[in-house]
Design an enzyme around this catalytic site. Structure first.
Site, PDB file in Angstrom:
ATOM      1  N   LEU A  13       0.812  -1.213   0.000  1.00 24.86           N
ATOM      2  CA  LEU A  13       0.000   0.000   0.000  1.00 24.86           C
ATOM      3  C   LEU A  13       0.846   1.265   0.000  1.00 24.86           C
ATOM      4  CD1 LEU A  13      -2.694  -1.281   2.493  1.00 24.86           C
ATOM      5  CD2 LEU A  13      -2.657  -1.477   0.006  1.00 24.86           C
ATOM      6  N   CYS A  14       2.118   1.105  -0.284  1.00 29.33           N
ATOM      7  CA  CYS A  14       3.080   2.209  -0.295  1.00 29.33           C
ATOM      8  C   CYS A  14       3.001   2.961  -1.633  1.00 29.33           C
ATOM      9  CB  CYS A  14       4.461   1.581  -0.141  1.00 29.33           C
ATOM     10  SG  CYS A  14       5.664   2.618   0.651  1.00 29.33           S
ATOM     11  N   HIS A  15       3.025   4.285  -1.577  1.00 31.19           N
ATOM     12  CA  HIS A  15       2.997   5.084  -2.802  1.00 31.19           C
ATOM     13  C   HIS A  15       4.369   5.117  -3.465  1.00 31.19           C
ATOM     14  CE1 HIS A  15      -0.459   6.586  -0.519  1.00 31.19           C
ATOM     15  NE2 HIS A  15      -0.985   6.925  -1.682  1.00 31.19           N
ATOM     16  N   MET A  21       9.375   4.378   4.874  1.00 34.33           N
ATOM     17  CA  MET A  21       9.365   2.985   4.412  1.00 34.33           C
ATOM     18  C   MET A  21      10.556   2.706   3.501  1.00 34.33           C
ATOM     19  SD  MET A  21       7.009   1.921   6.205  1.00 34.33           S
ATOM     20  CE  MET A  21       7.460   0.244   5.779  1.00 34.33           C
ATOM     21  N   GLU A  22      10.940   3.717   2.700  1.00 29.60           N
ATOM     22  CA  GLU A  22      12.090   3.548   1.830  1.00 29.60           C
ATOM     23  C   GLU A  22      13.374   3.381   2.658  1.00 29.60           C
ATOM     24  OE1 GLU A  22       9.547   5.501   1.271  1.00 29.60           O
ATOM     25  OE2 GLU A  22       8.921   4.990  -0.764  1.00 29.60           O
ATOM     26  N   ASP A  62      23.325 -12.871   3.912  1.00 28.34           N
ATOM     27  CA  ASP A  62      23.504 -13.823   2.804  1.00 28.34           C
ATOM     28  C   ASP A  62      24.977 -14.095   2.535  1.00 28.34           C
ATOM     29  OD1 ASP A  62      22.709 -15.395   0.505  1.00 28.34           O
ATOM     30  OD2 ASP A  62      23.324 -13.716  -0.744  1.00 28.34           O
TER      31      ASP A  62
END
Lengths: 156, 156, 156, 156, 156, 156
Positions: C75-77, C111-112, C126
């Site tokens: 739901l992130c723009h 969020m980024e 990893d």
């Protein structure tokens, strides 16, 4: 007249059917070069001396692009790559990138190696373009490939 | 020594900050060439005569790749492209691809044009490689760009 | 009861409408940590000494992930990022990643920044997991943000 | 000193060659936690009571991210996942996400499970951040894995 | 004869140039339907009753697909969406999906709304296909759009 | 009541576990239709006469979308496709798209064929929408499939 296997008998594009081809070990090596000014080359080299970041970034970009090849090249089959590596050699006025890709699958990995080389060189271009606007990327070709029905091949 | 703007003072990679740059109209044109055998060129041409599919597929691949540029080139900014086009010219032993990209944004679109050219040529390679293993992609460079603080520029 | 803006009045998920929010300069900084054994940390450090590749790869992965945030978080723009950077600090038994992201847009970039930190730390995991199976990634949070109607904020 | 398999003898990053490893059944389970305020937790819970959308969205995001792992983690091999699931447990002040991933392939699926957990928790963060700015994501680790030459392993 | 704007004067495909179009508020609503057996519909409904997961997953898939539209539709411009939502209505033998998308940009968002509907319905198909092999997806069309030079429009 | 295999016993979504299913040859054919005005159909047809670009672009888009299916449909397994093709038939007021996809794998390829059809038709819509705003996409269904435990099946 030679037939392009990616076109059907009406000339329409398609992904060639590889369902009857055996999965064998495949290798391909591709190479390409970017020519750049002495100033630009020195910028890469001195960045290299410190943290190697220009070439490290370009190497990562090339490896990731190898994995994205079937999303970029429309009729290319998805293959689970066994390995991918990109190496650079700094010349006198240029940088050469060499990519080697392997897989066990029904088709070869030339496109993955060529894509890795292309994107690695584009990444160098992007990071150096503030210093040199006249860079040229070229000599992108397959050096050798092995595996598959058509057997081993080298560019001679 | 010249500074690469994609490296910070410690040499670490970063996306350059463009938040203080104005959004202006930008254009860039890039070009590149694939050399191929007479047989391969004839295969493209006759495929072209029928349905144009080799070049049509390569054109679509180039345009779509232009939009994927920031996902491929690690430090490239995402830009909302205003337009993208790719054209081909069949020469005597080669095909030349020319891409033009425009946007209204804070940075130039050279990388998008160069990526479109590269992927369009790789797509031709993929579709023709069954006929000719010795193709070479080269001469990929920016022809001209306009817009932005650094102004218009042509490759001379 | 507090309302989650990503749910409509029936509880269904949606992308919140930001069309009436002004595009302003936004910044967010996020941080997280991976704990690892002395042997694993030494492996990173000595790899660093040579070519810096573990952290260079993790940095590139984090920056590229920042750009992929709207493709990962449903739901992130999508935002055109102005800049993104990821830095690392090697501690005594851990590595701390800090990401700073800026944009000019209608919503914030927390969020980024959080995604950049998460993917950078997963990339270290990893590359080091053959040496240490017991690594733990944690303390991922926003340090501070600025811009937008809700104003500046720091984690105190 | 321990060698990182993702670096070659010169310290350059590469995808490790797995072409000689057998394809066996692999499983990995990873877990992580987001701490949030009572108000935020209640918002998730009551959203859950109605339509379960916060956790349903986070679950989908985690599963989709598992499939995108090789596009996010630069040196990770692409694997055709046999299954992926993400479950949540609401605690007293936190939500725990647990992801289990399986495949039949030449390398393990820890990174896929860890990526699923990370993106699921980031998605919760995104949907709840309007209510609570102080959430912290942590304790992301592998719980157990099975399959492959190195055999079964549990975090104990 | 009417001209298709996505073809240039030679018939070659291109992204139409929108650099001279103003960025205005745009909205589009699209709708489509999947017909399914009573058993399949009941399976969705009872799954819905419990946790709503079939429709919740389809909703997320539709919203995420809206954001991927320019990566799927070759000549579609990338737009920063302001909002996206997908709603479902369970009928007597069918499920109707309605998507509404908004943005402030130089081109409309019909394609984003249509793509959201299509992928939402394909996701329902995927989750229910074990129960019903004869489902049909149809009636996908634009209901109304607003904004831009061509003004508001409704399907009547 | 019939159970949806994509939901676990609590109703939560998951990727079904296919690790015990044999990899067999699979084929699926799907079909769909777009209805359009005489003027729009003529525009496609005459574009076709020249360079075939509308249908060529739609064909490429459909084939590329088939490969992106697991990134679009949340619970769909990634499969290495053996082939993919999309064909069009121009009717009296409509265009029909038919996609055939094959793979050797543990699950069927219906979703890949349906996705190819859907995106091919959406691409036609995008390229023709300036001429006709009332197009409708419909009749998207599976025609036949073969391979796997459930055996061959035709839509009758």
């Amino acid at each position: 007249m030679s037939r392009l296997t990616h076109l059907d008998e009406t000339g329409a594009a398609r992904m060639v059917n590889v369902s009857d081809k055996d999965a064998t070990k495949r290798t391909a090596t591709a190479r390409g070069t970017i020519t750049l000014s002495a100033e630009a080359l020195e910028a890469v080299r001195s960045g290299s001396a410190k943290k190697g970041d220009v070439l490290a970034v370009a190497r990562v970009a090339g490896i990731m692009a190898a994995k994205q090849t079937p999303a970029l090249i429309p009729l290319c089959h998805a293959l689970a790559l066994s390995s991918a590596s990109v190496d650079f050699e700094l010349g006198d006025g240029d940088i050469t990138a060499t990519a080697t890709v392997t897989c066990t699958g029904p088709t070869g990995v030339e496109m993955e190696a060529l894509t890795a080389v292309s994107v690695a060189l584009l990444t160098i271009y992007d990071m150096v373009k503030a210093v040199d606007r006249t860079m040229v990327i070229g000599q992108i070709r397959v050096l050798d490939k092995s595996g598959g029905k058509s057997g081993d091949w080298s560019a001679a």
